[in-house]
Design an enzyme around this catalytic site. Structure first.
Site, PDB file in Angstrom:
ATOM      1  N   GLU A  20       0.826  -1.206   0.000  1.00 57.38           N
ATOM      2  CA  GLU A  20       0.000   0.000   0.000  1.00 57.38           C
ATOM      3  C   GLU A  20       0.861   1.257   0.000  1.00 57.38           C
ATOM      4  OE1 GLU A  20      -2.051  -2.916   2.939  1.00 57.38           O
ATOM      5  OE2 GLU A  20      -0.062  -2.597   2.060  1.00 57.38           O
ATOM      6  N   CYS A  51      -0.140   0.487   7.886  1.00 57.84           N
ATOM      7  CA  CYS A  51      -0.555   0.932   6.560  1.00 57.84           C
ATOM      8  C   CYS A  51      -1.862   1.715   6.629  1.00 57.84           C
ATOM      9  CB  CYS A  51      -0.715  -0.270   5.634  1.00 57.84           C
ATOM     10  SG  CYS A  51       0.853  -1.032   5.155  1.00 57.84           S
ATOM     11  N   SER A  85      18.408 -42.842 -10.333  1.00 58.25           N
ATOM     12  CA  SER A  85      17.256 -41.927 -10.346  1.00 58.25           C
ATOM     13  C   SER A  85      17.503 -40.641 -11.128  1.00 58.25           C
ATOM     14  CB  SER A  85      16.873 -41.559  -8.905  1.00 58.25           C
ATOM     15  OG  SER A  85      17.957 -40.919  -8.236  1.00 58.25           O
ATOM     16  N   ARG A 144      11.756 -24.525  -5.112  1.00 61.09           N
ATOM     17  CA  ARG A 144      12.675 -24.366  -3.980  1.00 61.09           C
ATOM     18  C   ARG A 144      12.848 -22.889  -3.626  1.00 61.09           C
ATOM     19  NH1 ARG A 144      17.751 -28.437  -5.210  1.00 61.09           N
ATOM     20  NH2 ARG A 144      16.674 -30.394  -4.730  1.00 61.09           N
ATOM     21  N   ASP A 180      22.176 -39.874  -2.777  1.00 65.02           N
ATOM     22  CA  ASP A 180      22.330 -38.921  -3.883  1.00 65.02           C
ATOM     23  C   ASP A 180      23.314 -37.790  -3.614  1.00 65.02           C
ATOM     24  OD1 ASP A 180      20.393 -40.330  -5.323  1.00 65.02           O
ATOM     25  OD2 ASP A 180      18.755 -39.124  -4.500  1.00 65.02           O
ATOM     26  N   LEU A 222      20.639 -29.469  -2.644  1.00 63.95           N
ATOM     27  CA  LEU A 222      19.391 -28.898  -2.125  1.00 63.95           C
ATOM     28  C   LEU A 222      19.385 -27.377  -2.194  1.00 63.95           C
ATOM     29  CD1 LEU A 222      18.800 -31.212   0.986  1.00 63.95           C
ATOM     30  CD2 LEU A 222      17.854 -31.447  -1.323  1.00 63.95           C
ATOM     31  N   GLU A 270      11.347 -33.202   0.154  1.00 65.27           N
ATOM     32  CA  GLU A 270      11.918 -33.779  -1.060  1.00 65.27           C
ATOM     33  C   GLU A 270      12.622 -35.091  -0.742  1.00 65.27           C
ATOM     34  OE1 GLU A 270      13.709 -31.337  -4.108  1.00 65.27           O
ATOM     35  OE2 GLU A 270      13.474 -29.566  -2.851  1.00 65.27           O
TER      36      GLU A 270
END
Length: 368
Positions: free
Chosen positions: A46, A78, A162, A178, A194, A198, A289
């Site tokens: 605003e 505001c 994967s 993300r 893996d 991230l 995840e």
């Protein structure tokens, strides 16, 4: 109001723990000022819109996606700035569910003689700020279950391969997601398998890194893991058992890793108490995840609000290939969770399925 909501969305991932808000000043059918909340601590939408409108704000209409605040925080109220600008009419999309504001902002404006209306495009506004709505009313983060699976529901082959099930365009969209959440969460199994970063890696080079939350009950995190690298912009929070060796914990803390210890339940970190603690830390949104076991635990404990599933046209097959949801699973179909308000989007050759999780025997969709 559509324009106000579009402006508000530009603040995705950057306003937490504040809501996303957009504002448009209109006079005699012309837009004379616009603004949106860029980040926590910056001017509110605003104020930005009124500053652009200048003297044209007199007797104009202010369209704003959320009830104007009426209390002092990092910035002044505001409502007072709106009153000083001599705006004649305020049209808001929804009440602010924050108990410090809810209805009080409108009451202050009415008290000053302004015309006040609200409810225009309310559903769209609630969707935009679904994480804020849940957090400010329950103290718990909004939780997204995100995954990438083959057409037959597999997250890897029987040998564990994967990368990559989905295409490049879908992976870029995952990085956009993300950038929009406060934190991502994985279990130690995902780290060991893996070794992910991230982080947010967009082709544009922009984006915000979320807090990386690692659940590691037995403190198996390898010292060379990418989530421990000091050259990353992203912070790491390790959640482990209170029985973990103190020497290891202190070693991690000395490397700048935030470590929380919690009492385990059945050999794993209980998710609901963890989320409560994250909410107290002003984490509004968490995207899980993790692998199948963490996903299964999220369903079993009933802590997930939304599913975002990237569906690849590949067929992997194999009885031993892991599925997206692990755990004990349901015995009867009537016990299953379901998705409501489902949307589909094609990205490259992949399809993104989004929907809100509903427990058995629930029919109305809740935003938390």
């Amino acid at each position: 109001m559509e324009r106000a909501l579009s402006l508000a969305a530009r603040g995705k991932g950057r306003t937490s723990p504040n809501p996303m808000v957009g504002a448009v000043v209109v006079k005699q059918g012309l837009v004379v000022g616009e603004g949106y909340h860029l980040r926590a601590g910056s001017d509110h939408a605003e104020v930005m819109a009124l500053r652009e409108a200048k003297e044209s704000a007199v007797d104009a209409t202010l369209y704003v996606s959320l009830e104007p605040c009426c209390h002092y925080g990092r910035t002044p109220p505001c409502t007072e700035r709106i009153i000083e600008s001599r705006i004649r009419r305020v049209v808001a999309s929804m009440l602010d569910p924050n108990p410090m504001v809810c209805g009080k902002g409108f009451a202050r404006l009415k008290e000053a003689g302004l015309q006040v209306e609200w409810g225009l495009m309310e559903e769209e506004s609630r969707r935009l700020n679904e994480a804020y709505v849940k957090w400010v009313t329950t103290g718990m983060p909004f939780v997204i279950l995100k995954g990438a699976v083959s057409l037959d529901g597999k997250i890897a082959t029987r040998t564990g391969e994967s990368r990559w099930i989905t295409g490049e365009k879908a992976r870029q969209r995952a990085h956009e997601l993300r950038s929009e959440v406060d934190a991502v969460m994985v279990g130690i199994g995902t780290i060991l398998k893996d070794d992910p970063q991230l982080t947010t890696r967009l082709s544009s080079g922009e984006g915000k890194d979320p807090l990386r939350i690692i659940l590691d009950t037995a403190l198996r995190l390898p010292p060379g893991s990418k989530v421990l690298r000091t050259d990353s912009r992203a912070a790491t929070l390790l959640v482990t058992s209170s029985l973990s060796p103190q020497e290891k914990l202190e070693g991690l803390r000395s490397r700048g890793v935030e470590v929380w210890t919690m009492e385990e339940e059945g050999g794993r970190i209980p998710l609901r108490p963890l989320l409560k603690r994250l909410g107290e830390r002003q984490i509004m949104s968490v995207m899980i995840e993790g692998g199948s076991e963490l996903n299964g635990a999220a369903l079993e404990e009933g802590i997930a609000d939304k599913v975002i599933l990237f569906l690849s046209p590949r067929l992997i097959g194999g009885a031993s290939a892991p599925s997206w949801i692990g755990g004990k699973g349901m015995e009867r179909l009537e016990e299953c969770w379901s998705l409501k308000n489902i949307s589909l989007e094609r990205v490259g050759d992949d399809i993104i399925i989004q929907g809100y999780l509903q427990p058995p025997e629930k029919t109305a969709c809740s935003l938390g």
